[in-house]
Design a protein around this motif. Structure first.
Motif, PDB file in Angstrom:
ATOM      1  N   ASN A 234       0.824  -1.211   0.000  1.00  0.00           N
ATOM      2  CA  ASN A 234       0.000   0.000   0.000  1.00  0.00           C
ATOM      3  C   ASN A 234       0.858   1.261   0.000  1.00  0.00           C
ATOM      4  O   ASN A 234       0.540   2.237  -0.690  1.00  0.00           O
ATOM      5  N   ILE A 235       1.949   1.210   0.786  1.00  0.00           N
ATOM      6  CA  ILE A 235       2.851   2.370   0.830  1.00  0.00           C
ATOM      7  C   ILE A 235       3.480   2.595  -0.541  1.00  0.00           C
ATOM      8  O   ILE A 235       3.538   3.724  -1.037  1.00  0.00           O
ATOM      9  N   ASN A 236       3.946   1.503  -1.156  1.00  0.00           N
ATOM     10  CA  ASN A 236       4.558   1.619  -2.494  1.00  0.00           C
ATOM     11  C   ASN A 236       3.561   2.174  -3.501  1.00  0.00           C
ATOM     12  O   ASN A 236       3.898   3.008  -4.343  1.00  0.00           O
ATOM     13  N   LYS A 237       2.315   1.683  -3.387  1.00  0.00           N
ATOM     14  CA  LYS A 237       1.274   2.149  -4.300  1.00  0.00           C
ATOM     15  C   LYS A 237       1.005   3.643  -4.102  1.00  0.00           C
ATOM     16  O   LYS A 237       0.875   4.411  -5.074  1.00  0.00           O
ATOM     17  N   THR A 238       0.947   4.058  -2.823  1.00  0.00           N
ATOM     18  CA  THR A 238       0.701   5.474  -2.505  1.00  0.00           C
ATOM     19  C   THR A 238       1.840   6.355  -2.998  1.00  0.00           C
ATOM     20  O   THR A 238       1.621   7.423  -3.577  1.00  0.00           O
ATOM     21  N   VAL A 239       3.084   5.898  -2.752  1.00  0.00           N
ATOM     22  CA  VAL A 239       4.265   6.670  -3.169  1.00  0.00           C
ATOM     23  C   VAL A 239       4.307   6.801  -4.689  1.00  0.00           C
ATOM     24  O   VAL A 239       4.539   7.893  -5.233  1.00  0.00           O
ATOM     25  N   ASN A 240       4.076   5.690  -5.374  1.00  0.00           N
ATOM     26  CA  ASN A 240       4.099   5.722  -6.855  1.00  0.00           C
ATOM     27  C   ASN A 240       3.029   6.651  -7.409  1.00  0.00           C
ATOM     28  O   ASN A 240       3.259   7.392  -8.369  1.00  0.00           O
ATOM     29  N   ALA A 241       1.837   6.600  -6.767  1.00  0.00           N
ATOM     30  CA  ALA A 241       0.750   7.483  -7.213  1.00  0.00           C
ATOM     31  C   ALA A 241       1.106   8.946  -6.978  1.00  0.00           C
ATOM     32  O   ALA A 241       0.863   9.813  -7.836  1.00  0.00           O
ATOM     33  N   ALA A 242       1.710   9.244  -5.798  1.00  0.00           N
ATOM     34  CA  ALA A 242       2.097  10.619  -5.480  1.00  0.00           C
ATOM     35  C   ALA A 242       3.157  11.136  -6.449  1.00  0.00           C
ATOM     36  O   ALA A 242       3.115  12.292  -6.881  1.00  0.00           O
ATOM     37  N   VAL A 243       4.121  10.281  -6.802  1.00  0.00           N
ATOM     38  CA  VAL A 243       5.171  10.668  -7.751  1.00  0.00           C
ATOM     39  C   VAL A 243       4.550  11.001  -9.106  1.00  0.00           C
ATOM     40  O   VAL A 243       4.894  12.018  -9.740  1.00  0.00           O
ATOM     41  N   LYS A 244       3.616  10.175  -9.558  1.00  0.00           N
ATOM     42  CA  LYS A 244       2.934  10.419 -10.834  1.00  0.00           C
ATOM     43  C   LYS A 244       2.136  11.726 -10.781  1.00  0.00           C
ATOM     44  O   LYS A 244       2.134  12.525 -11.732  1.00  0.00           O
ATOM     45  N   GLN A 245       1.455  11.949  -9.635  1.00  0.00           N
ATOM     46  CA  GLN A 245       0.677  13.186  -9.475  1.00  0.00           C
ATOM     47  C   GLN A 245       1.586  14.414  -9.533  1.00  0.00           C
ATOM     48  O   GLN A 245       1.243  15.420 -10.176  1.00  0.00           O
ATOM     49  N   MET A 246       2.746  14.335  -8.888  1.00  0.00           N
ATOM     50  CA  MET A 246       3.694  15.459  -8.895  1.00  0.00           C
ATOM     51  C   MET A 246       4.176  15.745 -10.313  1.00  0.00           C
ATOM     52  O   MET A 246       4.273  16.910 -10.737  1.00  0.00           O
ATOM     53  N   GLU A 247       4.478  14.683 -11.067  1.00  0.00           N
ATOM     54  CA  GLU A 247       4.928  14.861 -12.447  1.00  0.00           C
ATOM     55  C   GLU A 247       3.839  15.527 -13.293  1.00  0.00           C
ATOM     56  O   GLU A 247       4.120  16.429 -14.092  1.00  0.00           O
ATOM     57  N   ASP A 248       2.582  15.082 -13.091  1.00  0.00           N
ATOM     58  CA  ASP A 248       1.465  15.656 -13.849  1.00  0.00           C
ATOM     59  C   ASP A 248       1.288  17.140 -13.519  1.00  0.00           C
ATOM     60  O   ASP A 248       1.093  17.980 -14.409  1.00  0.00           O
ATOM     61  N   ILE A 249       1.327  17.450 -12.215  1.00  0.00           N
ATOM     62  CA  ILE A 249       1.102  18.837 -11.781  1.00  0.00           C
ATOM     63  C   ILE A 249       2.221  19.760 -12.279  1.00  0.00           C
ATOM     64  O   ILE A 249       1.966  20.888 -12.721  1.00  0.00           O
ATOM     65  N   LYS A 250       3.462  19.270 -12.226  1.00  0.00           N
ATOM     66  CA  LYS A 250       4.591  20.078 -12.710  1.00  0.00           C
ATOM     67  C   LYS A 250       4.450  20.358 -14.205  1.00  0.00           C
ATOM     68  O   LYS A 250       4.762  21.453 -14.681  1.00  0.00           O
ATOM     69  N   LEU A 251       3.980  19.360 -14.944  1.00  0.00           N
ATOM     70  CA  LEU A 251       3.785  19.550 -16.377  1.00  0.00           C
ATOM     71  C   LEU A 251       2.702  20.597 -16.646  1.00  0.00           C
ATOM     72  O   LEU A 251       2.867  21.477 -17.512  1.00  0.00           O
TER      73      LEU A 251
END
Length: 319
Positions: A234-251
């Protein structure tokens, strides 16, 4: 001492008060370890085992049940050096006849030296069935170390004896199975709870408690490991999702700017940038007014869809 050895040591100290139970246990032991030797000077009933506790138990049962005084001789196995073999020999014809008749033992029609229980009347009552199983396990059974796995077995020389034993064990609602191993037939139980039942049937109460304690500890360790693995996933899933969200928002910030977003999307984008490790629930509580997890997730999905659209139209991967 192995777990199997400890179980046998415990069982060897149990001497039934009832004569019929002692007869049932002796029938199983001698049926497995005994042979009739035919010599010019007369017949000899020989009971032979490599296990001292089995020889001791057999000696005691013969003495208490038939008042037969004999001796245990110790020899060296001719095939396996340094392995001791314990032998009890009875040569008095009347004593042999009394034992064979009482135990319902007869010589095998194929191998005339081997003894077999011809009449299962010796194990009709539940207490006698318990004693018979106990004797069979002492003579030719084993149980694996429960720390490593669960396996209980009793080796029988032929299928007839295996089926006799299987029937008695199944009368206690234990699902014993039979498998052929080379020239022998093995009656076995593999499920942990049923092995506990087998120890209860044989009245190995100390071993039963030891096994139950080990099972509880193993189940606790397995439960903890499952929870840790689940939480890690669950932690890995949350971290991966947060990383993807950060990349999307920065774009989106780079290509459009947050001023192009509506107030709700702009708020969640800024909060996610500011708190990259926050959970959806925590992000929702920071909003004004507060939003639930599903609402936060909905906004982040919208941002993700916008970022994917930008990538498709403009090739806008963030480097």
């Amino acid at each position: 001492m192995s777990f199997s050895g400890m179980v046998k040591e415990e069982l060897s100290r149990q001497i039934g008060n009832a004569r019929h139970c002692r007869i049932a246990e002796l029938a199983a032991i001698i049926g497995s370890c005994g042979r009739m030797g035919h010599f010019p000077q007369g017949d000899i009933l020989k009971i032979q085992t490599e296990n001292e506790v089995v020889a001791r138990k057999c000696f005691t049962l013969l003495q208490k049940t038939f008042n037969i005084e004999t001796e245990i001789s110790v020899r060296e196995n001719s095939h396996l050096k340094r392995v001791k073999v314990y032998v009890i020999e009875i040569s008095e014809p009347k004593e042999i006849q009394v034992i064979l008749q009482a135990l319902k033992l007869t010589t095998d029609s194929v191998d005339h030296g081997t003894l077999i229980v011809a009449d299962m009347l010796v194990a009709q009552q539940n207490c006698c069935k318990r004693a018979f199983i106990r004797g069979a396990f002492l003579a030719s059974g084993s149980i694996s170390d429960p720390e490593k796995g669960y396996h209980f077995e009793i080796v029988c020389p032929d299928v007839r004896r295996a089926e006799q034993l299987q029937t008695i064990i199944r009368s206690f609602s234990v699902d014993a199975k039979i498998v052929q191993r080379k020239k022998s037939h093995v009656v076995y139980v593999k499920e942990g709870a049923q092995i506990v039942d087998m120890l209860a049937v044989m009245e190995a109460n100390v071993a039963l408690m030891d096994l139950e304690n080990i099972r509880i500890l193993k189940e606790m360790r397995n439960s903890v490991n499952r929870k840790v693995n689940c939480e890690t996933a669950n932690i890995n899933k949350t971290v991966n999702a947060a990383v993807k969200q950060m990349e999307d928002i920065k774009l989106i910030q780079q290509k459009l700017g947050f001023e192009q977003l509506n107030e709700g999307l702009a708020q969640i984008a800024e909060l996610r940038m500011q708190y990259p490790e926050a959970t959806l629930k925590e992000l929702g509580m920071m909003l004004s007014p507060q939003v639930g997890k599903s609402g936060v997730n909905h906004r982040l999905r919208k941002l993700s869809a916008m970022a994917d659209e930008l990538r498709e139209k403009q090739g806008g991967e963030l480097l």
